[in-house]
Design an enzyme around this catalytic site. Sequence first.
Site, PDB file in Angstrom:
ATOM      1  CB  SER A 288     -26.626  53.796 -50.996  1.00  9.60           C
ATOM      2  OG  SER A 288     -27.670  54.715 -51.840  1.00  9.60           O
TER       3      SER A 288
ATOM      4  CE1 TYR B  56     -22.996  54.150 -55.092  1.00  6.56           C
ATOM      5  CE2 TYR B  56     -25.207  54.430 -55.176  1.00  6.56           C
ATOM      6  CZ  TYR B  56     -24.117  54.627 -54.514  1.00  6.56           C
ATOM      7  OH  TYR B  56     -24.225  55.355 -53.322  1.00  6.56           O
TER       8      TYR B  56
END
Length: 697
Positions: free
Chosen positions: A576, A589
């Site tokens: 990501s 995250y």
Amino acid sequence: MLDKQQGSRLANLWDEAKAAAMSESERLLYRSNLLGSDKRITNYGGGNTSAKVMEKDPLGGGTVEVLWVKGSGGDVGTIKMDGFSTLYMDKLQALKGLYRGLEHEDEMVGYLPHCTFNLNPRAASIDTPLHAYVPRTHVDHMHPDAIIAIAASKNSRELTHQIFGDDIGWLPWKRPGYELGLWLKKFCTENPKARGVVLESHGLFTWAGTAKECYETTIEIINKAIAWFEANNVAPAFGGAVQPVLPADERRAVAQKLMPVIRGLIGAEESKVGHFDDSAAVLDFVTSKNLAPLAALGTSCPDHFLRTKIRPLVIDFDPATPDIDATLAGLADAIAAYRADYAAYYERCKHDNSPAIRDPNAIVYLVPGVGMITFAKDKATARISAEFYVNAINVMRGASGVSTYVGLPEQEAFDIEYWLLEEAKLQRMPKPKSLAGRIALVTGGAGGIGKATAHRLMAEGACVVLADIDAEALANAQSELAARYGKDFVRSVTMNVTDEALVEKSFADTLVDFGGLDILVSNAGLASSAPIEETTLSLWNKNIDILATGYFLVSREAFRIFRRQKAGGNVVFVASKNGLAASPGAAAYCTAKAAEIHLARCLALEGASEQIRVNVVNPDAVLRGSKIWTGEWKEQRAATYKTDDLEAHYRERSMLKRSVFPEDIAEAIYFLASDMSAKSTGNIINVDAGNAQSFTR
Ligand SMILES: [Zn+2]
């Protein structure tokens, strides 16, 4: 298994109520599909059917006789109307005047397109003269195991006469082609009452005046052979069992160890896909006394050995005292010996104008007490090769039970395998796709990016195992991909990437399903959002478990396989933007994604010496089709950015002002998984429509 197969007669499936309303060509199609629906009648792609039909001539307007015959490359079980070629009978008859004799029979194939009726684009097959010159309206040519068992017996002529009397004649082996067509015509002229003929080492021809009668004759003749074997083949199969059969789970465990190693040893020129078969018919053969001598004789029917090579490789494995490590240690020498043997066969049999030697590796590997492994350029071909060898086993069982089984003479086998017409067919095949023969496992395979990736890889010829925790979405994704690319090419496995045992089992199943692994796309994910003081330990652990530990577990398993397979390997992580760029309110995250990226770099370093590449794709804000971007996370992100339209928000935030879709990520994954990026490892590709914060450095 064979006892059961031969014990049950073929049923007459003809439905006259249905057939009566059909045209003659439709009845031919109907008959063909009925015949091809049972493997005991003919093998996949084997045999052909024809009808001579009166048609209105598009040129003169008069009525002409037209041969409808299965075209080149089709399968009678699945053929449709456009699978038949159509040719003027009067022109086919006129070709006899052009025939210059046996040495020139191949040139007759070139005349067939000149006989085409009604501009039909379906190419006529090499077997066309066999149907054209039988002076009967309907002709079936089948490859039934029970008939080939007679045809491959040493005294096949006597057996044929003993079983069928004058009803069915017998012709010695002759390669299918123009000359055999003339032989069949001569036979029919001299034997006007015969209803068919057995071709030595090959199969059966039957004929009749109507489609129904022809179908029923074919079924009747095969049933007669089945019944005869039942009454006469009373000896124990293949000399009786001398080896134990391992239990099912142990058979799979052996296959799982052997397959990637074999695949690595035979894949230097071309990646191959494997298939494992431990059906009862195979187990009977691979535990029998006569396994080695019968296997060495090679197969008989030309279809059989074109699909399975002249003979299989019997693996040195003793199921009574299993020592898989010793077997694995001996594989390289066994495979090298097979290749040397094949090269010697090529040298012995080649002619001045023979095509160059083809892949010298075995297609069929027989493992005593365990089963049969086949390898071919794709999964469908590997599966079909296995089916063909089961046909060959059935034939050897029948023939060796009542007589002495004989394979096709080596030179005849070679002349078919390296037939210039066969070579021309191979040359006409489209170039293999960029991932043909490659095997990929995609985690999170049922979600937006995972499924788009599977589409991209499969469109390039790869086999894909979809792994996902969501069983229902997984089943839907698998059927969508199977409908598009063929069900041979896709498997699915319900897998939680944090469950060590389940991860190991999923990869082991992949090895038995496809024979190895080339590409791991680690994509399973989740997302969470919370300020640090509200981040619970369980939320923190969940992120680390799935995004860091999960990626570690699947990579470790892939690395273990890559090292055994010794054919390099390819890992792509879907990370990501947040693994590089900090983002507000998502510490768990972002940290887990950063760990993922660093794991990829460590693995790139560890794998490089064995050509194992590890790269990363960093998407950002791929909302469409994603299971992550639903519910809470979407609401949390919308709240963080104070917007109702997240997609628009992300688009406007990007440098290029464009939305990012799953297909965009899949394209980058494909690039990294393919040989286009053969010299890249340890890299990150951002696919985020531009974000200065996540520029790599
Ligand atoms: Zn044939």
